[in-house]
Design an enzyme around this catalytic site. Structure first.
Site, PDB file in Angstrom:
ATOM      1  N   HIS A 102      11.227  -5.209   1.626  1.00 37.73           N
ATOM      2  CA  HIS A 102       9.849  -5.507   2.031  1.00 37.73           C
ATOM      3  C   HIS A 102       9.028  -5.974   0.847  1.00 37.73           C
ATOM      4  CE1 HIS A 102      10.293  -1.176   1.228  1.00 37.73           C
ATOM      5  NE2 HIS A 102       9.078  -1.237   0.683  1.00 37.73           N
TER       6      HIS A 102
HETATM    7  P1  AMP Z   1       7.943   1.236  -0.977  1.00 34.21           P
HETATM    8  O1  AMP Z   1       7.586   2.240  -2.011  1.00 34.21           O
HETATM    9  O2  AMP Z   1       7.958  -0.156  -1.577  1.00 34.21           O
HETATM   10  O3  AMP Z   1       9.189   1.563  -0.212  1.00 34.21           O
HETATM   11  O4  AMP Z   1       6.728   1.215   0.028  1.00 34.21           O
HETATM   12  C1  AMP Z   1       6.837   1.498   1.383  1.00 34.21           C
HETATM   13  C2  AMP Z   1       5.515   1.185   2.041  1.00 34.21           C
HETATM   14  O5  AMP Z   1       5.673   1.403   3.430  1.00 34.21           O
HETATM   15  C3  AMP Z   1       4.352   2.063   1.583  1.00 34.21           C
HETATM   16  O6  AMP Z   1       3.277   1.228   1.174  1.00 34.21           O
HETATM   17  C4  AMP Z   1       3.996   2.906   2.828  1.00 34.21           C
HETATM   18  O7  AMP Z   1       2.611   3.120   2.968  1.00 34.21           O
HETATM   19  C5  AMP Z   1       4.531   2.054   3.953  1.00 34.21           C
HETATM   20  N1  AMP Z   1       5.002   2.787   5.121  1.00 34.21           N
HETATM   21  C6  AMP Z   1       5.607   4.010   5.159  1.00 34.21           C
HETATM   22  N2  AMP Z   1       6.017   4.287   6.420  1.00 34.21           N
HETATM   23  C7  AMP Z   1       5.658   3.235   7.183  1.00 34.21           C
HETATM   24  C8  AMP Z   1       5.825   2.913   8.546  1.00 34.21           C
HETATM   25  N3  AMP Z   1       6.448   3.744   9.388  1.00 34.21           N
HETATM   26  N4  AMP Z   1       5.336   1.740   9.007  1.00 34.21           N
HETATM   27  C9  AMP Z   1       4.706   0.886   8.168  1.00 34.21           C
HETATM   28  N5  AMP Z   1       4.529   1.113   6.866  1.00 34.21           N
HETATM   29  C10 AMP Z   1       5.004   2.266   6.362  1.00 34.21           C
END
Ligand code: AMP
Ligand code: ZN
Length: 217
Positions: free
Chosen positions: A130
């Protein structure tokens, strides 16, 4: 035709969720629970309340816990777990993800005065590749901890342009695990670089840097 495409995507997602659940079961040495938190992005990609845009290659969603006024995630439909799994053949996909994120910024009225960054976390917590697209106000109640702050304002956050350049030159993305240390860095304002004693002080301080409508970047 569209329905068939949609079904194929759902089938792929369900297979991926099962694969991730199996992986989690192996590491935890116990059956992974359905809906393990690290698989949350896969469900969110199909959530109409979070979905902002999509095409044949990517889905863009709102981050469920936004760390700024604007915080989106661009995810490939292709099953790619993280930057570690990316190879030269995915360079065009990464370029496309960046382009889609930039298009969203360009469509945002507030982007006339707010700055944005597009990038990846060195050690992501969530499964499935992502790209973060995030405004630099960091004005959000979800931004609570030092780890949150340092993950977006130190080199734990890797600009998408640097990732694409590395992939183009090296054919892969080198492991960035050592950047974990950055999460322990002192709290420092991302604009004036002044050190701040704690999160409440930092949050109050950064408000003074947020440009207002009419301000030029
Ligand atoms: P990372 O540290 O790059 O894996 O960031 C993951 C991101 O996903 C964070 O900014 C979270 O706030 C976001 N996040 C966590 N769970 C969900 C979810 N179920 N749906 C959408 N975003 C999420
Ligand atoms: Zn400052």
């Amino acid at each position: 035709m569209m329905a068939a495409k949609g079904n194929a995507f759902s089938v792929m997602m369900n297979a991926q969720k099962r694969k991730l659940a199996d992986g989690a079961a192996k590491t935890a040495a116990q059956p992974a629970k359905k809906g393990h938190w690290s698989m949350g992005l896969l469900s969110s990609m199909e959530d109409p309340a979070l979905k902002v845009d999509s095409d044949d290659k990517v889905v863009i969603i709102k981050d469920k816990y936004p760390k700024a006024r604007y915080h989106w995630l661009v995810l490939p439909k292709e099953n790619i777990s993280s930057l570690k799994a990316v190879s030269a053949k995915q360079l065009d996909l990464l370029k496309h993800m960046h382009k889609k994120g930039q298009e969203l910024i360009d469509k945002t009225e507030d982007a006339k005065h707010l700055s944005f960054r597009l990038g990846y976390h060195a050690i992501p917590s969530m499964s499935h590749l992502h790209l973060h697209v995030i405004s630099q106000d960091f004005d959000s109640p979800c931004l609570k901890h030092k780890k949150h702050w340092n993950s977006f304002t130190t080199d734990y956050f890797i600009d998408s342009t640097d990732v694409m350049e590395e992939l183009e030159k090296e054919g892969k993305i080198a492991d960035k695990g050592s950047r974990n240390e950055r999460l322990k860095d002192p709290l420092r304002c991302h604009v004036c670089k002044k050190e701040q004693v704690n999160m409440p002080k930092l949050k109050a301080h950064i408000l003074s840097h947020i440009p207002k409508p009419g301000d030029k970047k």
